[in-house]
Every structure is written in structure tokens, then in C-alpha cells.
Design a protein around this motif. Structure first.
Motif, PDB file in Angstrom:
ATOM      1  N   ILE A  39      38.614  81.527  60.814  1.00 22.35           N
ATOM      2  CA  ILE A  39      39.161  82.395  59.500  1.00 22.35           C
ATOM      3  C   ILE A  39      39.959  81.410  58.486  1.00 22.35           C
ATOM      4  CG2 ILE A  39      40.626  84.269  58.628  1.00 22.35           C
ATOM      5  CD1 ILE A  39      39.743  86.109  61.010  1.00 22.35           C
ATOM      6  N   ALA A  87      41.309  84.343  52.514  1.00 22.25           N
ATOM      7  CA  ALA A  87      41.417  84.874  53.874  1.00 22.25           C
ATOM      8  C   ALA A  87      40.529  86.207  53.825  1.00 22.25           C
ATOM      9  CB  ALA A  87      42.726  85.385  53.881  1.00 22.25           C
ATOM     10  N   SER A  88      40.629  87.212  52.829  1.00 18.55           N
ATOM     11  CA  SER A  88      39.763  88.450  52.886  1.00 18.55           C
ATOM     12  C   SER A  88      38.177  87.985  52.685  1.00 18.55           C
ATOM     13  CB  SER A  88      40.197  89.239  51.905  1.00 18.55           C
ATOM     14  OG  SER A  88      39.884  88.709  50.493  1.00 18.55           O
ATOM     15  N   ILE A 148      32.431  86.297  57.796  1.00 17.09           N
ATOM     16  CA  ILE A 148      32.375  86.357  59.354  1.00 17.09           C
ATOM     17  C   ILE A 148      32.260  87.695  59.927  1.00 17.09           C
ATOM     18  CG2 ILE A 148      33.729  86.075  61.452  1.00 17.09           C
ATOM     19  CD1 ILE A 148      35.314  83.769  60.040  1.00 17.09           C
ATOM     20  N   ALA A 149      32.639  88.911  59.333  1.00 18.07           N
ATOM     21  CA  ALA A 149      32.396  90.137  59.961  1.00 18.07           C
ATOM     22  C   ALA A 149      30.901  90.463  59.816  1.00 18.07           C
ATOM     23  CB  ALA A 149      33.383  91.234  59.295  1.00 18.07           C
ATOM     24  N   TYR A 159      34.291  89.101  65.535  1.00 18.01           N
ATOM     25  CA  TYR A 159      34.121  87.488  65.921  1.00 18.01           C
ATOM     26  C   TYR A 159      34.363  87.473  67.249  1.00 18.01           C
ATOM     27  CZ  TYR A 159      33.669  82.308  65.805  1.00 18.01           C
ATOM     28  OH  TYR A 159      33.310  81.164  66.229  1.00 18.01           O
ATOM     29  N   SER A 187      36.629  85.175  53.558  1.00 16.03           N
ATOM     30  CA  SER A 187      36.279  84.475  54.820  1.00 16.03           C
ATOM     31  C   SER A 187      36.031  85.360  55.910  1.00 16.03           C
ATOM     32  CB  SER A 187      37.305  83.374  55.013  1.00 16.03           C
ATOM     33  OG  SER A 187      37.221  83.132  56.409  1.00 16.03           O
ATOM     34  N   SER A 188      37.097  86.337  55.935  1.00 15.17           N
ATOM     35  CA  SER A 188      36.859  87.483  56.978  1.00 15.17           C
ATOM     36  C   SER A 188      35.710  88.206  56.837  1.00 15.17           C
ATOM     37  CB  SER A 188      38.284  88.213  57.156  1.00 15.17           C
ATOM     38  OG  SER A 188      39.438  87.271  57.510  1.00 15.17           O
ATOM     39  N   VAL A 191      40.902  90.590  57.637  1.00 12.15           N
ATOM     40  CA  VAL A 191      40.997  89.571  58.658  1.00 12.15           C
ATOM     41  C   VAL A 191      41.181  90.361  60.040  1.00 12.15           C
ATOM     42  CG1 VAL A 191      42.972  88.328  59.520  1.00 12.15           C
ATOM     43  CG2 VAL A 191      42.480  88.106  57.032  1.00 12.15           C
ATOM     44  N   THR A 242      43.177  92.179  52.596  1.00 13.63           N
ATOM     45  CA  THR A 242      43.430  90.867  53.342  1.00 13.63           C
ATOM     46  C   THR A 242      43.675  91.170  54.659  1.00 13.63           C
ATOM     47  OG1 THR A 242      44.418  89.551  51.352  1.00 13.63           O
ATOM     48  CG2 THR A 242      44.537  88.832  53.649  1.00 13.63           C
ATOM     49  N   GLY A 276      37.530  91.046  60.588  1.00 13.57           N
ATOM     50  CA  GLY A 276      36.644  89.960  60.952  1.00 13.57           C
ATOM     51  C   GLY A 276      36.906  89.428  62.223  1.00 13.57           C
ATOM     52  N   ALA A 277      38.190  89.339  62.734  1.00  9.04           N
ATOM     53  CA  ALA A 277      38.530  88.632  63.910  1.00  9.04           C
ATOM     54  C   ALA A 277      38.188  89.624  65.275  1.00  9.04           C
ATOM     55  CB  ALA A 277      40.061  88.536  63.924  1.00  9.04           C
TER      56      ALA A 277
END
Length: 256
Positions: free
Chosen positions: A105, A146-147, A153-154, A250, A149-150, A243, A239, A246-247
Motif C-alpha cells: 500500500i 493511499a486510498s 489492491i482490493a 490482500y 492504492s488500496s 486502506v 482513506t 485493501g489490507a
């Protein structure tokens, strides 16, 4: 050390970012064309009573798009690594799973911040804004990166099919890109879309970030009544939510 390992993962992602030279060249060309061709052409077309200067109206939006596009690239790499099983190699390294999740992230955040900085510098040159306002702009850049990117990834980890992942990512990308206030003032959007759609448009992360950048760099261009504090609260909520989601997604894929 947790921090050092996380930074190593983020640094690896930044190094990989520079490998896409032709893609970066295309992205830079597109962003500059939007600003110096599209905006200058429409500067003489758009009604001055709606937008006094379309060039200065669009410039903060291009900064938002720059951070968004760069940060969003991290999802494609995560998707390909999961599909090829490369994440098993990453998990075999002396790096904890938490470091890997946070580092990926953070890698997207760094990409967004680094790529966007020349566009912020251009805004400073155009408007002369300096001082504490730049610190606020950097905070906004970090949050929107950050938002996005997450979110990337999500999306890349929530769908198993490669074809469906690519479709969902593309639809999401263009929906955020065009259903925002980057190219159109909110006064016009409100007259063209139903109230629920308009509300979604002005409250997506890119629209919020663009509104804050306009409040910082070109407050005289638009008359949209926004309190920066409220916008920051909305962007912070986006955000944190993205985050966390997404975390979790992942990390779930890494465990599986």
C-alpha cells in the motif's frame, strides 16, 4: 525492524515503477496534453460566467488525476504476482506478512506522491502559492494516493478471474476519472445528473481532493461552497476505509 522492512517493500515497488518507461511517457503526455492543449482550447469556449478561466480550473484536477493514476498501478502488479504465485516467494523472505501488506500500500502511495510532485510544482509556478498551504496539499496527496492504492489492491485481490479483474479495474478507473469534478464544475454537474448520482460524483475521493487543491491554489476560479475542514474529514474517512479493506483483502489472499 517493522518500519525498515515495510520501507524495503515500498522501495522495491518504486523501483519497479520506473521500469514502465513507455507507459510513464504516455501518462505524462496525456496529463500535459489535458492541461496545455485541452484546457487551453476550452479556455476560449467555456462560458466565463461559469468558469472564469478553464486552464486554472483544470490544473488542480490534473494534479489529482496524476496521483490517482500512478497510485492505481500497484494493483496490477499485485494481481499478476498472485496469479503467477510470486507471492509465495515474497512470503519466503524474512519479511512479515504485515510488512508486506503495508509495504505494498505504501508503495502505491510513494508512486502517487513522486509522480504528482512536478504537477504540484507547476501549480506553485502558476499561482505563486507557498507556505503552509503546500503542507496541506502534500497531506491531501498522501491520502488520495493511499486510498487509490488500496482500492486498486482490493479490486485486484477480490476477483479471482484475470479477465474479470481487468474489466472491474478498468470500469472503476474510468468511473472515478470521468464521474468527478475534475473536468466539470459542480454547478454544471448538479444540473445534468440526478441528485443521488451528483452526490456520489462530488464525494468520490478524486473530486474531494480536487476541491481541496482548488481551494489551495485557485480559490477565485470556482464558487463551490466547500469548507476545507469538511472535505479533509471526508477524504480521511475514504482513506481509512479503503486502506483497511485493501489490507484485509490482500492479507486474505496471502494466507490462502
Amino acid at each position: 525492524m517493522l518500519g525498515a522492512q515495510t520501507l524495503m517493500v515500498a522501495y522495491r515497488d518504486l523501483q519497479r515503477f520506473w521500469k514502465y518507461k513507455w507507459w510513464l511517457a504516455g501518462l505524462i503526455t496525456m496529463n500535459l496534453a489535458d492541461l496545455f492543449i485541452f484546457a487551453l482550447v476550452f479556455r476560449g469556449i467555456v462560458r466565463r460566467d461559469v468558469v472564469p478561466d478553464y486552464f486554472y480550473f483544470l490544473a488542480p484536477g490534473i494534479a489529482s488525476i496524476a496521483a490517482f493514476a500512478a497510485a492505481f498501478t500497484i494493483g496490477r502488479e499485485v494481481m499478476m504476482e498472485l496469479r503467477r504465485g510470486f507471492h509465495h516467494y515474497l512470503l519466503s523472505l524474512p519479511i512479515s506478512r504485515i510488512d508486506l501488506v503495508v509495504g505494498r500500500i505504501l508503495g502505491g502511495v510513494v508512486r502517487g506522491v513522486v509522480y504528482q510532485m512536478p504537477f504540484i510544482a507547476l501549480l506553485v509556478i502558476l499561482t505563486g502559492v507557498l507556505g503552509p498551504a503546500l503542507a496541506l496539499a502534500l497531506i491531501v496527496t498522501i491520502m488520495v494516493s493511499a486510498s487509490m492504492s488500496s482500492l486498486s489492491i482490493a479490486l485486484s485481490t477480490a476477483v479471482k478471474s484475470l479477465e474479470m479483474q481487468a474489466t472491474v479495474r478498468s470500469i472503476t478507473y474510468f468511473a472515478i476519472f470521468f464521474l468527478s469534478n475534475v473536468f466539470y464544475p459542480e454547478s454544471v454537474l448538479k444540473t445534468r445528473f440526478p441528485e443521488p448520482v451528483y452526490t456520489m460524483i462530488v464525494n468520490n475521493p478524486i473530486s474531494i481532493a480536487t476541491s481541496i487543491y482548488r481551494a489551495i491554489f485557485t480559490p477565485e476560479i470556482v464558487n463551490d461552497a466547500h469548507q476545507v475542514e469538511v472535505l479533509l474529514a471526508k477524504l480521511t474517512l475514504w482513506t481509512i476505509t479503503l486502506v483497511v479493506v485493501g489490507a484485509i483483502l490482500y492479507d486474505r489472499n496471502l494466507k490462502n
